[in-house]
Design a protein around this motif. Structure first.
Motif, PDB file in Angstrom:
ATOM      1  N   ALA A  66       0.844  -1.473  -0.048  1.00  0.00           N
ATOM      2  CA  ALA A  66      -0.017   0.126   0.089  1.00  0.00           C
ATOM      3  C   ALA A  66       0.896   1.193  -0.068  1.00  0.00           C
ATOM      4  O   ALA A  66       0.516   2.298  -0.622  1.00  0.00           O
ATOM      5  CB  ALA A  66      -0.812  -0.006   1.194  1.00  0.00           C
ATOM      6  N   HIS A 110       1.429   3.851  -2.600  1.00  0.00           N
ATOM      7  CA  HIS A 110       0.522   4.838  -3.122  1.00  0.00           C
ATOM      8  C   HIS A 110       0.410   5.870  -1.960  1.00  0.00           C
ATOM      9  O   HIS A 110      -0.230   7.013  -2.281  1.00  0.00           O
ATOM     10  CB  HIS A 110      -0.885   4.182  -2.918  1.00  0.00           C
ATOM     11  CG  HIS A 110      -1.187   3.259  -3.884  1.00  0.00           C
ATOM     12  ND1 HIS A 110      -1.753   3.469  -5.113  1.00  0.00           N
ATOM     13  CD2 HIS A 110      -1.144   1.674  -3.717  1.00  0.00           C
ATOM     14  CE1 HIS A 110      -1.607   2.100  -5.772  1.00  0.00           C
ATOM     15  NE2 HIS A 110      -1.467   1.270  -5.021  1.00  0.00           N
ATOM     16  N   TRP A 157      -5.718  -0.873   0.640  1.00  0.00           N
ATOM     17  CA  TRP A 157      -5.126  -1.610  -0.275  1.00  0.00           C
ATOM     18  C   TRP A 157      -5.502  -2.822  -0.373  1.00  0.00           C
ATOM     19  O   TRP A 157      -5.867  -3.487   0.821  1.00  0.00           O
ATOM     20  CB  TRP A 157      -3.586  -1.436  -0.580  1.00  0.00           C
ATOM     21  CG  TRP A 157      -2.879  -1.995  -1.304  1.00  0.00           C
ATOM     22  CD1 TRP A 157      -2.881  -1.696  -2.671  1.00  0.00           C
ATOM     23  CD2 TRP A 157      -2.056  -3.116  -1.281  1.00  0.00           C
ATOM     24  NE1 TRP A 157      -1.920  -2.571  -3.525  1.00  0.00           N
ATOM     25  CE2 TRP A 157      -1.455  -3.355  -2.510  1.00  0.00           C
ATOM     26  CE3 TRP A 157      -1.561  -3.636   0.021  1.00  0.00           C
ATOM     27  CZ2 TRP A 157      -0.586  -4.396  -2.442  1.00  0.00           C
ATOM     28  CZ3 TRP A 157      -0.700  -4.572  -0.358  1.00  0.00           C
ATOM     29  CH2 TRP A 157       0.061  -5.241  -1.627  1.00  0.00           C
ATOM     30  N   TYR A 170      -5.926   2.218  -6.177  1.00  0.00           N
ATOM     31  CA  TYR A 170      -5.447   0.860  -6.337  1.00  0.00           C
ATOM     32  C   TYR A 170      -6.421  -0.033  -6.978  1.00  0.00           C
ATOM     33  O   TYR A 170      -6.128  -1.015  -7.215  1.00  0.00           O
ATOM     34  CB  TYR A 170      -5.043   0.009  -4.998  1.00  0.00           C
ATOM     35  CG  TYR A 170      -6.276   0.396  -3.765  1.00  0.00           C
ATOM     36  CD1 TYR A 170      -6.309   1.534  -3.052  1.00  0.00           C
ATOM     37  CD2 TYR A 170      -7.535  -0.262  -3.926  1.00  0.00           C
ATOM     38  CE1 TYR A 170      -7.259   2.005  -2.279  1.00  0.00           C
ATOM     39  CE2 TYR A 170      -8.695  -0.092  -3.159  1.00  0.00           C
ATOM     40  CZ  TYR A 170      -8.488   1.153  -2.106  1.00  0.00           C
ATOM     41  OH  TYR A 170      -9.560   1.435  -1.508  1.00  0.00           O
ATOM     42  N   ASN A 171      -7.633   0.463  -7.422  1.00  0.00           N
ATOM     43  CA  ASN A 171      -8.701  -0.226  -7.956  1.00  0.00           C
ATOM     44  C   ASN A 171      -8.702  -0.123  -9.603  1.00  0.00           C
ATOM     45  O   ASN A 171      -9.355  -0.898 -10.118  1.00  0.00           O
ATOM     46  CB  ASN A 171     -10.075   0.087  -7.466  1.00  0.00           C
ATOM     47  CG  ASN A 171     -10.367  -0.483  -6.212  1.00  0.00           C
ATOM     48  OD1 ASN A 171      -9.978  -1.494  -5.980  1.00  0.00           O
ATOM     49  ND2 ASN A 171     -11.340  -0.078  -5.283  1.00  0.00           N
TER      50      ASN A 171
END
Ligand code: FAD
Length: 472
Positions: free
Chosen positions: A66, A69, A228, A328-329
Motif C-alpha cells: 500500500a 500509494h 489496498w 489501487y482499484n
C-alpha cells in the motif's frame, strides 16, 4: 496441528538431520523481512546501509505494498515547514496529540514525533524531494503533511530497485515458528530460516472477520473498505500462535468521506475531495461536526457516534464537486463530475430544502434551522464549529442535493505490542508498520493523518536495533 503437518510437508529441501535428531537449518539468513511494503522496505534499506543483507519475502510480484500509494507524510519541525514560515515544535505536537488522535502520548509517541523530521531528511538523502507542506485537521493545528514531489521518484520505488537482489517475489508466507533459536518461515512453496524475523505484512482493514471481531459495532453499518487489497492481516494469526500480545485492535482508522464506487459496487469506495465545502447533517437535522474533519480519521469516529450522515450541497457547490475512484482499484482512477454521478445513481435534485429533509427522513424544522444558522455564520464571517468558511458562499441556491456518506476502513492502528525498536516479547522477532499498529503502542488512538512516516520510522529503528544486536 494443520500447521505442523504443512510444515513437515514443505520442510524437506533445506532442513536435514545431523544424525542425533537435531535438524540442521540451512541457509540461515541474518534477517528475513516478511512483506515488502512501506515498513518492510524501510527496514531493508536501513539494514543494507548498516551492512546487513536482508531477505525480503513478498506475496506480490512487485515490492511496494500500500505504501507505494502514500505520498503525504506527517512530520514536525522540518526544514520544509521552516521554508514555508510554519512555526512548529515537538512540544507543540506532543501537546496537541490527544486532540487529533484521541490518546495521550507516551514515550514511544514522543520519540516518534521528535524523530519525524529526521525520517524525512533520511528519505531526501536519496535525492527525493518534498514539494509542499499542507494543513490537515487530522495532524494538528499547523501544516504537518509533507507532500512528495511529483518530479522525483517515490522513495519505495527507488528503494525497491536497490533491493531487488535481496527480494523474493510471489512468496506468500503462510506460517512462522521458532525452533532452537532459528525462525522457520514457511511460504506456499518453500521454507526459509533466519536468526531474526521482521513482520511487515501491513494492516487488516480489508479483513472482514478481524475488523468485525475487533470492532463489533461496525456491523451496524453498511461499511466499505478503503484500504489496498493486500491489507488482510496475515500476521495476526501468527502473532496469536506465538503468544505475542496484540493491542489497540479496536482502533481501526475509519473514514466517512466517500460513497459506494458506482463502477465496482460495495464494498469499494469513491471519495469526494470537495466534501468539506458541503454541510453535513445527521438524521436529526443537526450539524454534528466541522466538515473539515471529513478528510481525517476523526470522521469515522463521528459516524460511529451519529450513525447516518448526509452531505448537503446547493447547486453552485454541487457543480464544483467530483467523485474519484481509488488508485489501487484502477490503472487510471475514474473521476466523475457531480452531474455524471447524479445520472448514474439517479440522485434527486430537490427544489426546496424542506423536500430534501422530508424525503430523507431528517427532522425538517431542525434541518431548516441548522442551514439558516450555518448561512448566517457565513454571512457574518464566523462558524460555530470553527470551520474555515472564508471562501464559502451560503448554501441557498436550488436545487439541493444530498449524498449519504458510507463508513470505510482505511487503516488499522492495532497490532503487535512492540517497543520503540520494533521488538516483540520474542527475542529476534520484530514487527513494524501497520502490523504493529504503526508505533506499537495504543497511544495512537484512532490514528493520525500522514501516519506513513511511522512505518518508515519503525522500520529504521528496527534495522538499527538488529544491527546493534548483531555487533554484540
Ligand atoms: C491509495 C492509498 C493512498 C494512501 N496514502 C497515504 C498517505 O498519503 N499518507 C499516509 O500516511 N498513508 C497513506 N496510505 C496508507 C499507507 O499506505 C499504509 O498505512 C502503509 O503503506 C502501511 O505500511 P505497511 O508496511 O504496514 O504495509 P504495506 O505498505 O501494505 O506493505 C505490506 C506488504 O506485505 C505484503 N504481505 C502481506 N502479507 C504477506 C504474506 N503473508 N507474505 C508475504 N508478504 C505479505 C503485502 O503484499 C505488502 O507488500 C495510503 C493507502 C492507500 C491504499
Amino acid at each position: 496441528m494443520s500447521f505442523i503437518l504443512f510444515f513437515l510437508a514443505c520442510n524437506a529441501p533445506d532442513s536435514i538431520s545431523n544424525g542425533d535428531d537435531h535438524p540442521v537449518y540451512s541457509p540461515v539468513h541474518p534477517v528475513i523481512i516478511i512483506g515488502g511494503g512501506a515498513s518492510g522496505i524501510s527496514t531493508a534499506i536501513r539494514l543494507l546501509e548498516l551492512d546487513i543483507e536482508p531477505l525480503i519475502l513478498e506475496k506480490e510480484s512487485v515490492l511496494g505494498g500500500a505504501g507505494i500509494h502514500a505520498g503525504r507524510f506527517f512530520a514536525v519541525n522540518t526544514p520544509w515547514q521552516i521554508d514555508q514560515g510554519i512555526i512548529d515544535s515537538p512540544t507543540t505536537a506532543i501537546t496537541e496529540w490527544e486532540d487529533f488522535t484521541g490518546s495521550v502520548p507516551d514515550d514511544q509517541v514522543e520519540h516518534f514525533i521528535t524523530e519525524s523530521a529526521s525520517i524525512l531528511e533520511w528519505i531526501t538523502s536519496y535525492d527525493i524531494s518534498f514539494s509542499s507542506v499542507q494543513p490537515d485537521i487530522g495532524a494538528g493545528s499547523v501544516p504537518r503533511l509533507h507532500a512528495l514531489s511529483p518530479d522525483t521518484p517515490h522513495p519505495l520505488a527507488l528503494w525497491s530497485e536497490l533491493l531487488s537482489p535481496y527480494a523474493k517475489h510471489n512468496q506468500t508466507v503462510t506460517a512462522l515458528e521458532k525452533q532452537e533459536n532459528v525462525f522457520i518461515v514457511t511460504t506456499e512453496n518453500n521454507v526459509y530460516y533466519a536468526d531474526n524475523v521482521v513482520i511487515a505484512t501491513g494492516g487488516f482493514a480489508r479483513n472482514e472477520t478481524i475488523v468485525s471481531e475487533s470492532l463489533p459495532e461496525i456491523d451496524n453499518y453498511n461499511w466499505h473498505m478503503e484500504a489496498w487489497f493486500g491489507m488482510v492481516g496475515d500476521a495476526i494469526p501468527w502473532l496469536t500462535e506465538l503468544s505475542v500480545p496484540l493491542q489497540n485492535m479496536k482502533h481501526i482508522g475509519l473514514y466517512a468521506h466517500g460513497v459506494t464506487d458506482v463502477n465496482l459496487g460495495t464494498p469499494e469506495i469513491m471519495v469526494i475531495p470537495a466534501l468539506e465545502r458541503s454541510l453535513i447533517l445527521n438524521q436529526d437535522g443537526e450539524r454534528p461536526f466541522n466538515e473539515q474533519y471529513t478528510q481525517s480519521l476523526r470522521s469515522g469516529q463521528f459516524m460511529l457516534e451519529h450513525q447516518r450522515l448526509f452531505a448537503i450541497f446547493d447547486q453552485p457547490l454541487w457543480e464544483g464537486t467530483f467523485f474519484q475512484g481509488m488508485g489501487y482499484n484502477y490503472t487510471t482512477p475514474p473521476i466523475l463530475t457531480s452531474t455524471q454521478y447524479a445520472e448514474v445513481t439517479g440522485l434527486t435534485a430537490y427544489p426546496e430544502l424542506r423536500d430534501l429533509a422530508q424525503d430523507l427522513n431528517l427532522d425538517v424544522n431542525t434541518t431548516l434551522n441548522t442551514v439558516s444558522t450555518y448561512n448566517t455564520g457565513i454571512q457574518q464571517g464566523s462558524d460555530a464549529l470553527g470551520k474555515d468558511i472564508s471562501r464559502l458562499p451560503p448554501l441557498q441556491t436550488p436545487p439541493f442535493y444530498a449524498v449519504e456518506l458510507q463508513l470505510s476502513t482505511g487503516k488499522s492502528f492495532g497490532g503487535a505490542t512492540v517497543n520503540q525498536m520494533g521488538e516483540t516479547i520474542i527475542e529476534g522477532l520484530y514487527t513494524v508498520g501497520e502490523s504493529a499498529g504503526f508505533l506499537g503502542t495504543p497511544q495512537v488512538g484512532w490514528g493520525f493523518s500522514g501516519s506513513i512516516t511511522a512505518c518508515y520510522y519503525l522500520g529504521k529503528q528496527t534495522a538499527e536495533q538488529i544491527a546493534e544486536t548483531y555487533s554484540e
